[in-house]
Design a protein around this motif. Sequence first.
Motif, mmCIF file in Angstrom:
data_model
loop_
_atom_site.group_PDB
_atom_site.id
_atom_site.type_symbol
_atom_site.label_atom_id
_atom_site.label_comp_id
_atom_site.label_asym_id
_atom_site.label_seq_id
_atom_site.Cartn_x
_atom_site.Cartn_y
_atom_site.Cartn_z
ATOM 1 N N THR A 172 -25.263 82.989 61.499
ATOM 2 C CA THR A 172 -24.415 81.664 62.587
ATOM 3 C C THR A 172 -23.306 80.907 61.849
ATOM 4 O OG1 THR A 172 -26.690 81.682 63.468
ATOM 5 C CG2 THR A 172 -25.580 79.714 63.745
ATOM 6 N N CYS A 173 -23.666 80.951 60.367
ATOM 7 C CA CYS A 173 -22.930 79.874 59.773
ATOM 8 C C CYS A 173 -21.664 80.504 59.113
ATOM 9 C CB CYS A 173 -23.808 79.247 58.661
ATOM 10 S SG CYS A 173 -23.327 77.784 58.018
ATOM 11 N N GLU A 174 -21.567 81.758 58.860
ATOM 12 C CA GLU A 174 -20.261 82.137 57.923
ATOM 13 C C GLU A 174 -18.996 82.053 58.885
ATOM 14 O OE1 GLU A 174 -21.132 86.183 56.723
ATOM 15 O OE2 GLU A 174 -20.936 86.940 58.724
ATOM 16 N N PRO A 175 -19.181 82.059 60.101
ATOM 17 C CA PRO A 175 -17.804 82.045 60.819
ATOM 18 C C PRO A 175 -16.988 80.793 60.566
ATOM 19 C CG PRO A 175 -19.553 83.088 62.315
ATOM 20 C CD PRO A 175 -20.194 82.402 61.308
ATOM 21 N N PHE A 176 -17.885 79.679 60.245
ATOM 22 C CA PHE A 176 -17.137 78.207 59.930
ATOM 23 C C PHE A 176 -16.563 78.506 58.477
ATOM 24 C CE2 PHE A 176 -20.598 77.051 63.025
ATOM 25 C CZ PHE A 176 -19.759 76.075 63.828
ATOM 26 N N LEU A 177 -17.108 79.380 57.513
ATOM 27 C CA LEU A 177 -16.418 79.386 56.169
ATOM 28 C C LEU A 177 -15.514 80.391 56.505
ATOM 29 C CD1 LEU A 177 -16.521 79.251 53.109
ATOM 30 C CD2 LEU A 177 -17.770 81.420 53.155
ATOM 31 N N PHE A 178 -15.317 81.460 57.193
ATOM 32 C CA PHE A 178 -14.071 82.329 57.425
ATOM 33 C C PHE A 178 -12.993 81.475 58.076
ATOM 34 C CE2 PHE A 178 -17.285 85.702 58.473
ATOM 35 C CZ PHE A 178 -17.622 85.895 56.925
ATOM 36 N N ARG A 179 -13.275 80.486 59.091
ATOM 37 C CA ARG A 179 -12.191 79.561 59.420
ATOM 38 C C ARG A 179 -11.649 78.647 58.397
ATOM 39 N NH1 ARG A 179 -14.631 76.702 64.888
ATOM 40 N NH2 ARG A 179 -12.726 75.938 64.592
ATOM 41 N N GLN A 180 -12.687 78.081 57.461
ATOM 42 C CA GLN A 180 -12.171 77.293 56.416
ATOM 43 C C GLN A 180 -11.098 78.099 55.811
ATOM 44 O OE1 GLN A 180 -16.090 75.924 55.562
ATOM 45 N NE2 GLN A 180 -15.491 74.164 55.238
ATOM 46 N N ILE A 181 -11.631 79.381 55.258
ATOM 47 C CA ILE A 181 -10.731 80.271 54.311
ATOM 48 C C ILE A 181 -9.330 80.359 55.139
ATOM 49 C CG2 ILE A 181 -10.375 82.465 53.439
ATOM 50 C CD1 ILE A 181 -13.768 82.513 52.779
ATOM 51 N N ASP A 182 -9.299 80.572 56.340
ATOM 52 C CA ASP A 182 -8.033 81.238 57.054
ATOM 53 C C ASP A 182 -7.249 79.821 57.322
ATOM 54 O OD1 ASP A 182 -8.984 83.687 57.232
ATOM 55 O OD2 ASP A 182 -9.703 83.791 59.449
ATOM 56 N N VAL A 183 -7.825 78.816 57.338
ATOM 57 C CA VAL A 183 -7.037 77.487 57.162
ATOM 58 C C VAL A 183 -6.383 77.135 55.813
ATOM 59 C CG1 VAL A 183 -6.982 75.156 57.425
ATOM 60 C CG2 VAL A 183 -7.969 76.336 59.197
ATOM 61 N N ILE A 184 -7.155 77.242 54.971
ATOM 62 C CA ILE A 184 -6.794 76.963 53.359
ATOM 63 C C ILE A 184 -5.757 78.126 52.978
ATOM 64 C CG2 ILE A 184 -7.439 76.476 51.087
ATOM 65 C CD1 ILE A 184 -10.228 75.462 52.462
ATOM 66 N N GLN A 185 -6.100 79.250 53.223
ATOM 67 C CA GLN A 185 -5.322 80.457 52.747
ATOM 68 C C GLN A 185 -5.165 80.177 51.088
ATOM 69 O OE1 GLN A 185 -1.624 80.921 55.016
ATOM 70 N NE2 GLN A 185 -2.714 81.060 56.827
ATOM 71 N N PRO A 186 -6.404 80.269 50.355
ATOM 72 C CA PRO A 186 -6.301 80.188 49.154
ATOM 73 C C PRO A 186 -5.587 81.747 48.458
ATOM 74 C CG PRO A 186 -8.254 80.698 49.713
ATOM 75 C CD PRO A 186 -7.608 80.462 50.873
ATOM 76 N N LYS A 187 -4.977 81.501 47.183
ATOM 77 C CA LYS A 187 -4.574 82.713 46.491
ATOM 78 C C LYS A 187 -5.780 83.385 45.975
ATOM 79 C CE LYS A 187 -0.087 81.644 44.918
ATOM 80 N NZ LYS A 187 0.510 80.559 43.989
ATOM 81 N N VAL A 188 -6.674 82.616 45.521
ATOM 82 C CA VAL A 188 -7.969 83.276 44.911
ATOM 83 C C VAL A 188 -9.342 82.517 45.472
ATOM 84 C CG1 VAL A 188 -9.124 83.466 42.476
ATOM 85 C CG2 VAL A 188 -6.534 83.665 42.892
ATOM 86 N N ILE A 189 -10.313 83.313 45.728
ATOM 87 C CA ILE A 189 -11.683 82.878 46.174
ATOM 88 C C ILE A 189 -12.448 83.215 44.991
ATOM 89 C CG2 ILE A 189 -13.411 82.953 47.584
ATOM 90 C CD1 ILE A 189 -11.354 83.810 49.822
ATOM 91 N N VAL A 190 -13.073 82.291 44.568
ATOM 92 C CA VAL A 190 -14.279 82.699 43.389
ATOM 93 C C VAL A 190 -15.525 82.597 44.104
ATOM 94 C CG1 VAL A 190 -15.340 82.106 41.187
ATOM 95 C CG2 VAL A 190 -12.898 81.535 41.510
#
Length: 255
Positions: A172-190
């Motif tokens: 239920t919750c991970e799609p919100f994280l995916f959206r955050q990642i897709d907006v931020i577009q970091p070079k590196v995720i730890v």
Amino acid sequence: MSRDDLAAHLQFFADLGVDGVSRDRRWRQRVVVERPEAEERAEEPAPEEEPLMAEKQPSPATAAPAAGLAPSEALAAIRTDLGDCTRCKLHTLGRQQIVFGVGNPQADLMFVGEAPGADEDVQGIPFVGRAGQLLTKIIEAIGLTRDEVYIANVIKCRPPQNRNPEPDEVATCEPFLFRQIDVIQPKVIVALGKFAAQTLLRTLDPISRLRGRAYDYRGATLVPTFHPAYILRNPSSKRDVWEDMKRVRAILQGE
Ligand code: URA
């Protein structure tokens, strides 16, 4: 090792609370010996059967990309969509508030943890307790500040008694994280710790096997490392975390 590397290395250990070294060989042996099996045993208990492979439910969290919005606005839109979330049972299990994420909406470096703990639940900010203070030092050890990176969790609400998040909660919750990642577009995720690494990489491999490598992930490079809470319980893991963070720094510097 260059002089700068050595200085950074010593600073990292000092910041993490290592307050001295000894010439006694036995002392060095204690620190150096790495036993992956022991690390795995000392990790939080492995999730029960196939928790992370649960079929992904269609989730109302999935929304069209926020076209034309600045990253800060797009993150605010995700936060608005989340609302006072009641999509999973965690809202009935004692959470005080949603812990969305904090930091630079255009960060090159993003940290993803598991779920808020007690301190985070009170303050509404990820990684503010003891583990969070250690994370701050880890960030500073590679020359950055918390404001320059983005910090979030897979799960936005505190699970009761800090139990592991359950598969339906993750789905239920991970799609919100995916959206955050897709907006931020970091070079590196730890990915901090077993839970975040396994969830993001869709694997049940232990963190001791996942770390030490980099993975392509949603347009970023994902570097798994030990969770700061694990480092607090297992100080000898700092050495590996420092190796992981040097890799992160090198990727950020384009090396
Ligand atoms: N542990 C996590 O995984 N996340 C937090 O925000 C705090 C502790």
